[in-house]
Design a protein around this motif. Structure first.
Motif, PDB file in Angstrom:
ATOM      1  N   LEU A   1     -24.073 -57.691  11.764  1.00 48.00           N
ATOM      2  CA  LEU A   1     -23.320 -56.446  11.540  1.00 48.00           C
ATOM      3  C   LEU A   1     -22.305 -56.595  10.406  1.00 48.00           C
ATOM      4  CD1 LEU A   1     -22.726 -55.044  15.132  1.00 48.00           C
ATOM      5  CD2 LEU A   1     -24.240 -54.175  13.356  1.00 48.00           C
ATOM      6  N   ASP A   2     -21.711 -57.768  10.278  1.00 44.72           N
ATOM      7  CA  ASP A   2     -20.793 -58.006   9.150  1.00 44.72           C
ATOM      8  C   ASP A   2     -21.536 -57.878   7.822  1.00 44.72           C
ATOM      9  OD1 ASP A   2     -18.738 -58.506  10.930  1.00 44.72           O
ATOM     10  OD2 ASP A   2     -19.033 -60.691  10.877  1.00 44.72           O
ATOM     11  N   PHE A   3     -22.715 -58.492   7.757  1.00 42.04           N
ATOM     12  CA  PHE A   3     -23.518 -58.410   6.536  1.00 42.04           C
ATOM     13  C   PHE A   3     -23.908 -56.961   6.244  1.00 42.04           C
ATOM     14  CE2 PHE A   3     -24.970 -62.844   7.862  1.00 42.04           C
ATOM     15  CZ  PHE A   3     -24.027 -63.472   7.078  1.00 42.04           C
ATOM     16  N   TYR A   4     -24.289 -56.248   7.296  1.00 43.73           N
ATOM     17  CA  TYR A   4     -24.694 -54.857   7.140  1.00 43.73           C
ATOM     18  C   TYR A   4     -23.530 -54.023   6.597  1.00 43.73           C
ATOM     19  CZ  TYR A   4     -27.026 -50.454   8.110  1.00 43.73           C
ATOM     20  OH  TYR A   4     -27.616 -49.232   7.972  1.00 43.73           O
TER      21      TYR A   4
ATOM     22  N   LEU B   1     -30.980 -62.685   4.660  1.00 42.31           N
ATOM     23  CA  LEU B   1     -31.201 -63.520   5.834  1.00 42.31           C
ATOM     24  C   LEU B   1     -32.441 -64.394   5.672  1.00 42.31           C
ATOM     25  CD1 LEU B   1     -30.339 -60.971   8.666  1.00 42.31           C
ATOM     26  CD2 LEU B   1     -29.035 -63.007   8.039  1.00 42.31           C
ATOM     27  N   ALA B   2     -33.510 -63.819   5.135  1.00 45.52           N
ATOM     28  CA  ALA B   2     -34.742 -64.583   4.951  1.00 45.52           C
ATOM     29  C   ALA B   2     -34.537 -65.728   3.961  1.00 45.52           C
ATOM     30  CB  ALA B   2     -35.858 -63.662   4.470  1.00 45.52           C
TER      31      ALA B   2
ATOM     32  N   TYR C   1     -23.195 -68.749   2.386  1.00 43.79           N
ATOM     33  CA  TYR C   1     -24.385 -68.738   1.543  1.00 43.79           C
ATOM     34  C   TYR C   1     -25.087 -67.389   1.652  1.00 43.79           C
ATOM     35  CZ  TYR C   1     -28.728 -70.139  -0.663  1.00 43.79           C
ATOM     36  OH  TYR C   1     -29.806 -70.209  -1.497  1.00 43.79           O
ATOM     37  N   CYS C   2     -25.264 -66.917   2.876  1.00 44.94           N
ATOM     38  CA  CYS C   2     -25.922 -65.634   3.086  1.00 44.94           C
ATOM     39  C   CYS C   2     -25.109 -64.497   2.465  1.00 44.94           C
ATOM     40  CB  CYS C   2     -26.130 -65.390   4.580  1.00 44.94           C
ATOM     41  SG  CYS C   2     -27.135 -63.943   4.944  1.00 44.94           S
ATOM     42  N   LYS C   3     -23.807 -64.589   2.589  1.00 41.71           N
ATOM     43  CA  LYS C   3     -22.926 -63.579   2.001  1.00 41.71           C
ATOM     44  C   LYS C   3     -23.103 -63.533   0.476  1.00 41.71           C
ATOM     45  CE  LYS C   3     -18.022 -62.428   2.212  1.00 41.71           C
ATOM     46  NZ  LYS C   3     -16.726 -62.866   2.707  1.00 41.71           N
TER      47      LYS C   3
END
Length: 160
Positions: A14-17, A38-39, A53-55
């Motif tokens: 949800l943070d990423f979204y 994410l992938a 890293y994802c961010k």
């Protein structure tokens, strides 16, 4: 990637979204950007901090999405017919838009672009820092770009 790292990513979905939505403002683009981030992150075997890293990957995806949309928009703007009258009309519009800018930004843009002063010359003349001059010019340019883009979009709608 370790299962605990994957769980961290799932927990922060949800943070990423929210981050992506703040930039893209379009649900389908946001979902694509988040899923791709994410992938990519989960495909990395060793990531020191999977959240950061994802961010970072998500940010890059958002920037790429925005630049792709801008290129599509610019392509359609370039296809519009350009005549001598349309150029003079656009210049008149830009002059009108300049008048709508706040006084300070308008003054600094005028000094920099019209009178040809350097940013350091403007800073010395106005007795402020060069950083402040850069910020005021950048703010004015951003306002102009937004207003021009809105006008161009109206033009495109008119041709379609």
């Amino acid at each position: 990637m370790l299962e605990k790292d994957k769980q961290i990513l799932v927990d922060h979905y949800l943070d990423f979204y929210r981050m992506a939505y703040a930039v893209l403002q379009n649900e389908s683009d946001v979902e694509d950007a988040v899923q791709e981030a994410l992938a990519v992150t989960m495909a990395r075997p060793f990531v020191r901090n999977p959240y950061l890293y994802c961010k970072r990957v998500l940010y890059n995806n958002c920037v790429k999405c925005l630049s792709d949309k801008e290129l599509l928009l610019l392509g359609s703007v370039r296809e519009m017919p350009v005549t001598e009258s349309s150029v003079s009309t656009r210049l008149d519009r830009i002059r009108d838009l300049m008048e709508q800018l706040p006084q300070r930004e308008r003054e600094f843009i005028n000094l920099f672009y019209v009178q040809g002063m350097t940013k350091s010359q403007i800073a010395d003349d106005k007795e402020i820092s060069v950083t402040m001059v850069r910020r005021l010019i950048a703010r004015g340019e951003k306002m102009l770009r937004q207003q021009i883009l809105e006008l161009e979009l109206k033009e495109i709608d008119r041709y379609e």
